[in-house]
Design an enzyme around this catalytic site. Structure first.
Site, PDB file in Angstrom:
ATOM      1  N   GLY A 158      33.569  50.822  28.712  1.00 13.99           N
ATOM      2  CA  GLY A 158      34.544  50.990  29.778  1.00 13.99           C
ATOM      3  C   GLY A 158      35.801  50.213  29.455  1.00 13.99           C
ATOM      4  O   GLY A 158      36.130  49.973  28.297  1.00 13.99           O
ATOM      5  N   ARG A 159      36.513  49.785  30.500  1.00 11.65           N
ATOM      6  CA  ARG A 159      37.778  49.069  30.290  1.00 11.65           C
ATOM      7  C   ARG A 159      37.557  47.807  29.456  1.00 11.65           C
ATOM      8  O   ARG A 159      38.292  47.533  28.508  1.00 11.65           O
ATOM      9  CB  ARG A 159      38.384  48.679  31.636  1.00 11.65           C
ATOM     10  N   ARG A 180      26.725  56.359  28.522  1.00 14.84           N
ATOM     11  CA  ARG A 180      26.007  57.544  29.014  1.00 14.84           C
ATOM     12  C   ARG A 180      26.548  58.813  28.361  1.00 14.84           C
ATOM     13  O   ARG A 180      25.807  59.762  28.133  1.00 14.84           O
ATOM     14  CB  ARG A 180      26.137  57.646  30.541  1.00 14.84           C
ATOM     15  N   ILE A 235      27.943  39.921  28.054  1.00 11.62           N
ATOM     16  CA  ILE A 235      29.041  39.539  28.931  1.00 11.62           C
ATOM     17  C   ILE A 235      29.050  40.425  30.168  1.00 11.62           C
ATOM     18  O   ILE A 235      29.930  40.326  31.021  1.00 11.62           O
ATOM     19  CB  ILE A 235      30.387  39.645  28.157  1.00 11.62           C
ATOM     20  N   GLY A 236      28.031  41.305  30.286  1.00  8.42           N
ATOM     21  CA  GLY A 236      27.986  42.281  31.372  1.00  8.42           C
ATOM     22  C   GLY A 236      27.184  41.816  32.570  1.00  8.42           C
ATOM     23  O   GLY A 236      27.700  41.166  33.471  1.00  8.42           O
ATOM     24  N   ARG A 237      25.888  42.152  32.578  1.00  4.99           N
ATOM     25  CA  ARG A 237      24.989  41.781  33.657  1.00  4.99           C
ATOM     26  C   ARG A 237      23.661  41.316  33.082  1.00  4.99           C
ATOM     27  O   ARG A 237      23.115  41.938  32.162  1.00  4.99           O
ATOM     28  CB  ARG A 237      24.757  42.947  34.618  1.00  4.99           C
ATOM     29  N   ASP A 261      26.521  34.960  28.738  1.00  2.05           N
ATOM     30  CA  ASP A 261      27.335  34.463  29.847  1.00  2.05           C
ATOM     31  C   ASP A 261      26.722  34.845  31.187  1.00  2.05           C
ATOM     32  O   ASP A 261      27.182  34.361  32.226  1.00  2.05           O
ATOM     33  CB  ASP A 261      28.759  35.012  29.749  1.00  2.05           C
ATOM     34  N   GLU A 266      20.721  34.262  38.354  1.00  3.48           N
ATOM     35  CA  GLU A 266      21.676  33.151  38.331  1.00  3.48           C
ATOM     36  C   GLU A 266      21.617  32.338  39.622  1.00  3.48           C
ATOM     37  O   GLU A 266      21.442  32.918  40.695  1.00  3.48           O
ATOM     38  CB  GLU A 266      23.087  33.709  38.112  1.00  3.48           C
ATOM     39  N   HIS A 284      28.298  31.964  33.406  1.00  2.99           N
ATOM     40  CA  HIS A 284      28.986  33.117  33.987  1.00  2.99           C
ATOM     41  C   HIS A 284      30.463  32.797  34.252  1.00  2.99           C
ATOM     42  O   HIS A 284      30.937  32.839  35.389  1.00  2.99           O
ATOM     43  CB  HIS A 284      28.295  33.564  35.287  1.00  2.99           C
ATOM     44  N   VAL A 285      31.180  32.546  33.175  1.00  2.00           N
ATOM     45  CA  VAL A 285      32.592  32.170  33.276  1.00  2.00           C
ATOM     46  C   VAL A 285      33.515  33.232  32.675  1.00  2.00           C
ATOM     47  O   VAL A 285      34.679  32.957  32.386  1.00  2.00           O
ATOM     48  CB  VAL A 285      32.852  30.797  32.602  1.00  2.00           C
TER      49      VAL A 285
END
Length: 327
Positions: A158-159, A180, A235-237, A261, A266, A284-285
């Protein structure tokens, strides 16, 4: 009434942990109503009668939505909104917005920094200097890994994924990806499955959003496909990774290293990951600079202002894009 007076009459529910700048703007623009947390059990009769919007970091579930019969919009702070039950919102004509774009470059910067930290072991090298080991013991050991000659796969183009890819190109590294579906106009090689991507690269960066379809998508099979020289960066989820399988892969040499991250629960990080010498961990920064968080806060509030003045959302999430404002 003037437009400003009309907005000041609109009640917006704001949980206590919300970001300060956004909360201050809401206070000055709307009728802000505080709540300890986004919990339906804490909703008062006054909130039921008056609240028309929520601005929140926290997840908003169906029960919370149902407790507020006049709710029109949930302004979610952050690009990810998996903690909001958007299907229920859409079914009940509740708009949900997020804060894309304004954090794209910051998160991409963090991803590259985390990748370099992971490969070159820079946090431990700095600790070696700070604790006096350089003076006492000599030079820090050579890093076993390098970015040179690496092939990078991006899971989630994505972006943010595209911003990371542009940076990697500047490093002279080839990039391929799995989504996807292919992204129109991108020249990077596309892989129809995450496994085929992992087999083709030695560095995997996950930017995938959290959802039922991505739950523990990065599992033992994917990590084995990445290989013994493999580096995994998330860096996503955190929900997209089987953390038990990742800890095992780091411990037994299935992959070489990981940079994380985000985590599944969390701020609770599994002990096996905390103890892994070949893992670089951040709390998570990804977007956590004052500049970017302020821009995210402004977009969050701008969505509220736009909705309650022009009756349209600036950045609706795809699931609620057809939600209409009440007449």
């Amino acid at each position: 009434m003037t437009g400003a007076e009309e907005l000041k009459a609109v009640a917006i529910l704001v949980p206590a942990d919300f970001t300060g700048h956004a909360a201050d703007r809401i206070e000055g623009t709307f009728r802000r109503i505080g709540i300890e947390r986004a919990d339906a059990a804490l909703v008062t009769d006054e909130m039921r009668r008056t609240v028309r919007g929520i601005a929140s970091f926290a997840g908003i579930n169906a029960t919370m939505m149902d407790a507020l019969p006049n709710l029109e919009l949930i302004a979610s702070f952050g690009v990810g909104y998996d903690s909001v039950e958007v299907g229920h919102a859409a079914a009940n004509n509740i708009m949900v917005t997020n804060t894309p774009d304004v954090l794209t470059e910051e998160v991409a910067d963090t991803a590259i920094g985390l990748l370099i930290n992971t490969v070159r072991d820079l946090p431990r090298a700095e600790a070696w200097l700070r604790d006096g080991s350089w003076a006492r013991k000599g030079n820090y050991p050579l890093s076993r890994l390098t970015l040179r000659t690496r092939r990078v796969g991006i899971f989630g183009m994505g972006r943010i994924g595209q911003a990371i890819a542009r940076r990697l190109e500047a490093f002279g590294l080839p990039v391929s990806y799995h989504n996807r579906r292919p992204v129109e106009g991108l020249s990077y090689p596309y892989h129809p499955t995450l496994k085929s991507l992992a087999e083709a690269v030695d560095t995997l960066i996950s930017v995938a959003p959290g959802s039922a379809s991505t739950q523990k998508a990065v599992n033992a099979e994917i990590l084995a496909a990445l290989g013994a020289n493999g580096v995994f960066v998330n860096i996503g989820r955190g929900s997209t990774v089987d953390e038990e399988a990742l800890a095992a892969a780091l411990a037994d040499g299935t992959i070489a290293a990981a940079g994380l991250d985000v985590f599944a629960n969390e701020p609770n990080v599994p002990r096996a990951l905390l103890d892994a010498a070949n893992a670089s961990l951040l709390p998570h920064v990804g977007s956590a600079s004052e500049h970017t968080r302020r821009a995210m806060a402004d977009l969050c509030v701008d969505n509220l202002v736009s909705w309650f003045t022009e009756r349209r959302a600036l950045t609706p999430v795809p699931e609620t894009i057809n939600v209409k404002a009440p007449a």
